[in-house]
Design a protein around this motif. Structure first.
Motif, mmCIF file in Angstrom:
data_model
loop_
_atom_site.group_PDB
_atom_site.id
_atom_site.type_symbol
_atom_site.label_atom_id
_atom_site.label_comp_id
_atom_site.label_asym_id
_atom_site.label_seq_id
_atom_site.Cartn_x
_atom_site.Cartn_y
_atom_site.Cartn_z
ATOM 1 N N MET A 53 -11.630 -0.959 -0.724
ATOM 2 C CA MET A 53 -11.154 0.418 -0.858
ATOM 3 C C MET A 53 -12.360 1.345 -0.980
ATOM 4 S SD MET A 53 -8.640 1.834 -3.898
ATOM 5 C CE MET A 53 -7.155 1.048 -3.256
ATOM 6 N N GLU A 63 -9.465 -7.247 -0.604
ATOM 7 C CA GLU A 63 -9.424 -6.119 0.327
ATOM 8 C C GLU A 63 -10.319 -5.031 -0.261
ATOM 9 O OE1 GLU A 63 -7.979 -6.025 3.270
ATOM 10 O OE2 GLU A 63 -6.525 -7.681 3.185
ATOM 11 N N VAL A 74 -8.141 7.860 0.577
ATOM 12 C CA VAL A 74 -8.298 6.487 0.112
ATOM 13 C C VAL A 74 -8.293 5.610 1.360
ATOM 14 C CG1 VAL A 74 -7.350 4.628 -1.291
ATOM 15 C CG2 VAL A 74 -7.033 7.015 -1.995
ATOM 16 N N ILE A 119 -8.768 -6.092 -5.296
ATOM 17 C CA ILE A 119 -9.081 -4.826 -4.638
ATOM 18 C C ILE A 119 -10.430 -4.369 -5.170
ATOM 19 C CG2 ILE A 119 -8.406 -2.434 -4.226
ATOM 20 C CD1 ILE A 119 -6.547 -4.407 -2.897
ATOM 21 N N LEU A 179 -8.399 1.893 2.924
ATOM 22 C CA LEU A 179 -8.035 0.572 2.448
ATOM 23 C C LEU A 179 -7.969 -0.385 3.628
ATOM 24 C CD1 LEU A 179 -7.300 -0.963 -0.116
ATOM 25 C CD2 LEU A 179 -4.957 -0.141 0.115
ATOM 26 N N THR A 180 -8.694 -1.494 3.535
ATOM 27 C CA THR A 180 -8.677 -2.475 4.617
ATOM 28 C C THR A 180 -7.374 -3.271 4.589
ATOM 29 O OG1 THR A 180 -9.780 -4.165 3.257
ATOM 30 C CG2 THR A 180 -11.186 -2.719 4.601
ATOM 31 N N ASN A 181 -7.000 -3.770 5.754
ATOM 32 C CA ASN A 181 -5.805 -4.600 5.868
ATOM 33 C C ASN A 181 -6.150 -5.769 6.784
ATOM 34 O OD1 ASN A 181 -3.306 -5.778 6.201
ATOM 35 N ND2 ASN A 181 -2.225 -3.874 6.674
ATOM 36 N N THR A 211 -13.529 -1.557 -4.945
ATOM 37 C CA THR A 211 -13.938 -0.238 -4.475
ATOM 38 C C THR A 211 -15.393 -0.285 -4.023
ATOM 39 O OG1 THR A 211 -14.603 0.507 -6.693
ATOM 40 C CG2 THR A 211 -12.321 0.913 -6.019
ATOM 41 N N ASP A 248 -3.926 2.713 -7.499
ATOM 42 C CA ASP A 248 -4.821 1.727 -6.892
ATOM 43 C C ASP A 248 -4.890 0.463 -7.750
ATOM 44 O OD1 ASP A 248 -5.205 3.890 -5.222
ATOM 45 O OD2 ASP A 248 -7.064 4.492 -6.203
ATOM 46 N N TYR A 256 0.836 -1.208 0.000
ATOM 47 C CA TYR A 256 0.000 0.000 0.000
ATOM 48 C C TYR A 256 0.872 1.259 0.000
ATOM 49 C CZ TYR A 256 -3.787 -3.135 1.715
ATOM 50 O OH TYR A 256 -4.696 -4.136 1.883
#
Length: 213
Positions: free
Chosen positions: A95, A93, A70, A170, A72-74, A172, A154, A29
Protein backbone atom coordinates in the motif's frame (compact mmCIF):
# COMPACT_ATOMS: atom_id res chain seq x y z
CA UNK A 1 0.35 -34.10 -12.10
CA UNK A 2 3.71 -33.30 -10.51
CA UNK A 3 3.69 -29.68 -11.74
CA UNK A 4 0.21 -29.20 -10.29
CA UNK A 5 1.36 -30.66 -6.97
CA UNK A 6 4.42 -28.39 -6.96
CA UNK A 7 2.20 -25.33 -7.45
CA UNK A 8 -0.09 -26.35 -4.62
CA UNK A 9 2.84 -26.98 -2.29
CA UNK A 10 4.33 -23.57 -3.07
CA UNK A 11 1.04 -21.78 -2.53
CA UNK A 12 0.58 -20.82 -6.18
CA UNK A 13 -2.86 -20.93 -7.79
CA UNK A 14 -4.39 -22.41 -10.90
CA UNK A 15 -5.76 -19.80 -13.38
CA UNK A 16 -9.39 -20.20 -12.29
CA UNK A 17 -8.38 -20.05 -8.64
CA UNK A 18 -6.26 -16.97 -9.31
CA UNK A 19 -9.25 -15.16 -10.80
CA UNK A 20 -11.38 -16.03 -7.78
CA UNK A 21 -8.68 -14.86 -5.38
CA UNK A 22 -8.22 -11.65 -7.37
CA UNK A 23 -11.94 -10.89 -7.00
CA UNK A 24 -11.82 -11.91 -3.34
CA UNK A 25 -9.06 -9.41 -2.59
CA UNK A 26 -10.73 -6.64 -4.56
CA UNK A 27 -14.05 -7.23 -2.77
CA UNK A 28 -12.33 -6.83 0.61
CA UNK A 29 -10.56 -3.68 -0.58
CA UNK A 30 -13.83 -2.21 -1.84
CA UNK A 31 -15.68 -3.08 1.37
CA UNK A 32 -13.38 -0.68 3.23
CA UNK A 33 -12.31 1.83 0.57
CA UNK A 34 -15.17 1.94 -1.95
CA UNK A 35 -14.66 1.40 -5.66
CA UNK A 36 -11.24 2.28 -7.07
CA UNK A 37 -11.06 5.39 -9.23
CA UNK A 38 -8.39 3.74 -11.37
CA UNK A 39 -7.04 0.22 -11.84
CA UNK A 40 -3.71 -0.29 -13.56
CA UNK A 41 -3.60 -3.78 -15.02
CA UNK A 42 -0.51 -5.89 -15.46
CA UNK A 43 0.02 -8.01 -18.58
CA UNK A 44 2.97 -9.99 -17.18
CA UNK A 45 2.72 -13.68 -16.31
CA UNK A 46 3.00 -12.80 -12.63
CA UNK A 47 0.06 -10.40 -12.72
CA UNK A 48 0.01 -7.67 -10.09
CA UNK A 49 -2.60 -4.99 -10.68
CA UNK A 50 -2.65 -1.70 -8.80
CA UNK A 51 -5.90 -0.13 -7.62
CA UNK A 52 -6.09 3.59 -6.82
CA UNK A 53 -8.71 4.57 -4.24
CA UNK A 54 -9.41 8.28 -3.78
CA UNK A 55 -9.27 9.58 -0.22
CA UNK A 56 -9.40 12.82 1.72
CA UNK A 57 -6.74 12.24 4.37
CA UNK A 58 -8.00 15.00 6.69
CA UNK A 59 -9.81 13.37 9.65
CA UNK A 60 -13.59 13.83 9.69
CA UNK A 61 -13.37 15.89 12.88
CA UNK A 62 -11.05 18.47 11.27
CA UNK A 63 -11.60 21.17 8.65
CA UNK A 64 -9.97 21.46 5.23
CA UNK A 65 -8.99 18.76 2.78
CA UNK A 66 -5.90 16.76 1.88
CA UNK A 67 -6.86 14.70 -1.14
CA UNK A 68 -4.78 11.84 -2.46
CA UNK A 69 -4.90 8.17 -3.27
CA UNK A 70 -4.47 4.86 -1.54
CA UNK A 71 -2.60 2.60 -3.96
CA UNK A 72 -3.00 -1.09 -3.24
CA UNK A 73 -1.49 -4.04 -5.09
CA UNK A 74 -3.62 -7.02 -6.06
CA UNK A 75 -1.68 -10.20 -6.81
CA UNK A 76 1.45 -10.17 -4.67
CA UNK A 77 -0.21 -12.47 -2.13
CA UNK A 78 -1.09 -15.00 -4.82
CA UNK A 79 2.05 -16.89 -3.77
CA UNK A 80 3.87 -17.24 -0.49
CA UNK A 81 7.07 -15.23 -0.21
CA UNK A 82 10.20 -17.40 -0.06
CA UNK A 83 12.07 -17.92 3.19
CA UNK A 84 9.58 -16.41 5.65
CA UNK A 85 10.40 -17.55 9.17
CA UNK A 86 9.09 -17.19 12.68
CA UNK A 87 5.66 -15.64 13.17
CA UNK A 88 5.95 -13.41 10.08
CA UNK A 89 3.15 -13.61 7.54
CA UNK A 90 3.94 -15.60 4.42
CA UNK A 91 1.89 -13.44 2.05
CA UNK A 92 1.72 -9.68 1.57
CA UNK A 93 0.23 -6.85 -0.47
CA UNK A 94 1.70 -3.34 -0.66
CA UNK A 95 0.00 0.00 0.00
CA UNK A 96 1.29 3.47 -0.86
CA UNK A 97 -0.34 6.81 -0.04
CA UNK A 98 0.34 9.25 -2.87
CA UNK A 99 -0.91 12.56 -4.25
CA UNK A 100 -1.38 11.13 -7.75
CA UNK A 101 -0.91 7.59 -9.13
CA UNK A 102 1.84 8.61 -11.55
CA UNK A 103 3.51 6.05 -13.85
CA UNK A 104 6.80 6.10 -11.93
CA UNK A 105 5.04 5.55 -8.61
CA UNK A 106 2.98 2.67 -10.03
CA UNK A 107 6.00 1.13 -11.75
CA UNK A 108 7.98 1.19 -8.50
CA UNK A 109 5.10 -0.26 -6.49
CA UNK A 110 4.64 -3.13 -8.95
CA UNK A 111 8.40 -3.78 -9.03
CA UNK A 112 8.53 -3.93 -5.23
CA UNK A 113 5.60 -6.36 -5.17
CA UNK A 114 7.46 -8.71 -7.53
CA UNK A 115 10.89 -8.35 -5.92
CA UNK A 116 10.56 -11.10 -3.28
CA UNK A 117 9.93 -13.66 -6.01
CA UNK A 118 12.84 -12.38 -8.11
CA UNK A 119 15.39 -12.21 -5.29
CA UNK A 120 14.02 -15.15 -3.27
CA UNK A 121 13.37 -13.05 -0.19
CA UNK A 122 10.47 -11.70 1.83
CA UNK A 123 9.13 -8.40 3.16
CA UNK A 124 7.80 -7.63 6.61
CA UNK A 125 7.43 -4.74 9.04
CA UNK A 126 10.64 -2.69 9.19
CA UNK A 127 12.28 -4.28 6.16
CA UNK A 128 14.11 -2.01 3.72
CA UNK A 129 15.05 -1.99 0.05
CA UNK A 130 18.02 0.28 -0.69
CA UNK A 131 18.55 1.52 -4.24
CA UNK A 132 21.55 3.13 -5.97
CA UNK A 133 19.50 6.18 -6.99
CA UNK A 134 16.19 7.87 -6.11
CA UNK A 135 13.34 5.81 -7.60
CA UNK A 136 10.86 8.69 -7.93
CA UNK A 137 11.29 12.12 -9.49
CA UNK A 138 11.62 15.04 -7.09
CA UNK A 139 13.15 13.18 -4.14
CA UNK A 140 16.71 12.52 -2.98
CA UNK A 141 15.68 9.52 -0.88
CA UNK A 142 16.85 6.12 -2.11
CA UNK A 143 15.57 3.57 0.43
CA UNK A 144 12.12 2.02 0.69
CA UNK A 145 10.91 1.20 4.21
CA UNK A 146 7.90 -1.03 4.89
CA UNK A 147 5.59 -0.29 7.81
CA UNK A 148 2.02 -1.34 8.61
CA UNK A 149 -1.18 0.74 8.31
CA UNK A 150 -2.37 2.90 11.17
CA UNK A 151 -5.48 4.32 9.44
CA UNK A 152 -8.68 2.49 10.40
CA UNK A 153 -9.99 1.13 7.06
CA UNK A 154 -6.50 0.07 5.99
CA UNK A 155 -5.90 -1.75 9.28
CA UNK A 156 -9.23 -3.50 8.81
CA UNK A 157 -8.17 -4.83 5.40
CA UNK A 158 -5.03 -6.21 7.01
CA UNK A 159 -7.08 -7.88 9.73
CA UNK A 160 -9.53 -9.71 7.46
CA UNK A 161 -7.56 -10.49 4.28
CA UNK A 162 -6.64 -14.16 4.06
CA UNK A 163 -5.49 -16.34 1.15
CA UNK A 164 -5.53 -20.15 1.25
CA UNK A 165 -5.62 -20.07 5.06
CA UNK A 166 -2.71 -17.64 5.32
CA UNK A 167 -3.25 -14.16 6.79
CA UNK A 168 -1.98 -11.47 4.42
CA UNK A 169 0.29 -8.67 5.64
CA UNK A 170 -0.52 -5.19 4.35
CA UNK A 171 2.71 -3.19 4.18
CA UNK A 172 2.82 0.55 3.61
CA UNK A 173 5.57 1.90 1.37
CA UNK A 174 7.74 4.78 2.61
CA UNK A 175 10.89 6.45 1.27
CA UNK A 176 13.62 7.44 3.73
CA UNK A 177 16.96 9.28 3.59
CA UNK A 178 20.50 7.95 3.99
CA UNK A 179 20.66 9.56 7.44
CA UNK A 180 17.37 8.03 8.54
CA UNK A 181 18.52 4.62 7.31
CA UNK A 182 21.75 5.02 9.30
CA UNK A 183 19.72 5.81 12.43
CA UNK A 184 17.63 2.67 11.98
CA UNK A 185 20.74 0.55 11.47
CA UNK A 186 22.52 1.98 14.50
CA UNK A 187 19.67 2.37 17.00
CA UNK A 188 16.79 0.29 15.68
CA UNK A 189 13.42 1.18 14.23
CA UNK A 190 11.69 2.59 17.33
CA UNK A 191 13.72 5.85 17.56
CA UNK A 192 12.94 6.52 13.91
CA UNK A 193 9.22 5.91 14.45
CA UNK A 194 9.38 8.38 17.33
CA UNK A 195 10.88 10.92 14.90
CA UNK A 196 7.96 10.38 12.53
CA UNK A 197 5.53 11.20 15.35
CA UNK A 198 7.56 14.20 16.51
CA UNK A 199 7.62 15.65 12.98
CA UNK A 200 3.97 14.94 12.09
CA UNK A 201 5.05 12.65 9.27
CA UNK A 202 2.56 13.27 6.44
CA UNK A 203 0.46 10.26 5.41
CA UNK A 204 0.72 11.18 1.71
CA UNK A 205 4.14 10.66 0.15
CA UNK A 206 5.91 14.01 -0.22
CA UNK A 207 8.97 13.80 -2.47
CA UNK A 208 10.17 17.15 -1.13
CA UNK A 209 10.11 16.01 2.51
CA UNK A 210 13.30 16.91 4.38
CA UNK A 211 15.21 14.28 6.29
CA UNK A 212 14.37 14.14 10.00
CA UNK A 213 17.96 13.30 10.90
Amino acid sequence: MFSRLAKLMSGASEPSQAADLYRHRLAIYESELGEPEHSFTDSAERRIDIHAFGRDFVPVCEEGSDEGYVLLTNGMSEQRMPGVHGDAKRRAELMWYVREPTPDVCDNLRWLAKLPFIDTTWFGFGHRVALPRPPVAGTDFETFLFLTPIIGPDKQIAEVLEIAGDPVEILTVNLISHQELALIKSRGLDPFLDLLDDNDYPPIFDPARKSYV
